[in-house]
Design an enzyme around this catalytic site. Sequence first.
Site, PDB file in Angstrom:
ATOM      1  N   GLY A  19      12.901   5.106-123.499  1.00  0.00           N
ATOM      2  CA  GLY A  19      12.670   5.863-122.080  1.00  0.00           C
ATOM      3  C   GLY A  19      11.307   5.390-121.507  1.00  0.00           C
ATOM      4  O   GLY A  19      10.676   4.460-122.052  1.00  0.00           O
ATOM      5  N   GLU A  33      18.611   1.027-120.999  1.00  0.00           N
ATOM      6  CA  GLU A  33      19.118   1.305-119.657  1.00  0.00           C
ATOM      7  C   GLU A  33      17.971   0.952-118.793  1.00  0.00           C
ATOM      8  O   GLU A  33      18.078   0.233-117.533  1.00  0.00           O
ATOM      9  CB  GLU A  33      19.151   2.928-119.708  1.00  0.00           C
ATOM     10  CG  GLU A  33      19.245   3.350-118.082  1.00  0.00           C
ATOM     11  CD  GLU A  33      19.386   5.222-118.549  1.00  0.00           C
ATOM     12  OE1 GLU A  33      20.480   5.443-118.707  1.00  0.00           O
ATOM     13  OE2 GLU A  33      18.336   5.750-118.311  1.00  0.00           O
TER      14      GLU A  33
END
Length: 459
Positions: free
Chosen positions: A229, A254
Amino acid sequence: MSYYQEYLAMYKRKLVTGEKAVSIVEDGNRVHFGTGAGVVDALDRALSERVEDLYGVQIMSTVAIRETPFETYKKVSALGDEGVKHVRFNSAHFNVNERKMADEGNCWYIPMMFCELPDLWNIDGNNIDVAMFQVGPMDEHGNFNLGPQVADMLGVIKSAKKIIVEINNNLPHAYGYSNEINVRDVDFIVEGDNPPMAHLKVKEPSDIDQTIAGHVVQNLESGSTLQIGIGGLPSSIGSLIAHSDLKDLNIHTEMFVDAYLDLYDAGKIVNKTKLPMDYGRAVYSFAAGTDRLYNFIDNNPQCCCAPIEWVNNCTNIAEIDKFISINSCLTVDIYGQVCAETAGYRQISGTGGQLDFVIGAFRSNGGKSFLCLPSTKKLKSGQVVSTISPILPAGSVITTPRSCVGYVATEYGAVNLKGKSTWKRAEMLISIAHPDFREQLIREAEKMGIWRNSSKREY
């Protein structure tokens, strides 16, 4: 007439001012402002001038990477309590701007799993009337590149009745899949003011971040595929890996962030997974960071920006051996339930892809997921409290249910809760809580019927 001349003629016919483009927004419309660093700028300003003439308009965005709130919001906010009658805001992921908007009573979170978001835009009642977003300049084939933020944009484009694109020459050209839209498929084109890419500010890693990173990195192996992240912790992990013996690493994430560039610089990245789309490329769904990151992405075939329904698909993640997912969270209770998006009743962030990757990593051969947090936090009152608690505070949203949680890491260690009984996971979580709170947690666990003398009885 050549194809290019045909595209150019079409471009000129559809080229309008921002004021003309936003004139198609009507009362009650659902308007999407774009995703990531591709959210609109000139069109936002143009729409802000119409705020008092509009009623019941809803504006959506996804992971809006902006250094300031939308101009439309500023105009709405200036109207006080009446503003929400004109325009209200919804977001699929909260950041500092949206938290402020929500605190002022005009921004609501859209609960979702990121891998499902493109489909959510196409459910009856969720459809989009007008989609507007930034793109790069048109190429000789009549295509506009979406830049490094495909994410849910395919779903947005499919859902929208009308599409307005805002040209930004500073948008990095991103290689990938489903990351272009043709001039035939847009209704209006606006040539914007070419604002620079928004930078994502990241806190400097703390000593605690670095300690947690150490507990995570010692559980990693060469040949792993990484999803990390944003924040001080990922920066610490990137730095530790760069100086470790780990090698032959891959990227399937992501969010593409600056921390990965440290691994490239150290020669750690090979991107040789068995997924054909991933082979030889860093696969991501959106990117945010500094100019260093955007320059790396620009026209770089080593990078592949792909739709979120592919990148975050649990089945695809499971196909990649040694998949490692590393994300942050806010609070964990002794059942192992994880909250990563709310502080009490206040929305802080969003689910994002955390659950997608936790599930996918467990199914991966040799895969692991890590949910990381410091063992304490300081409240506004100055009181220091444990982030590992008997039960989650009132209003807390469960981002990752206990049935899915793998590793939890604090500065006191990393423990794997997968498959553990309620008493065993309570014991393991208490072992990585801050020492000042462990006895209190044990007493609470006893009251809850989790921690019993019989738990440790040997057979």
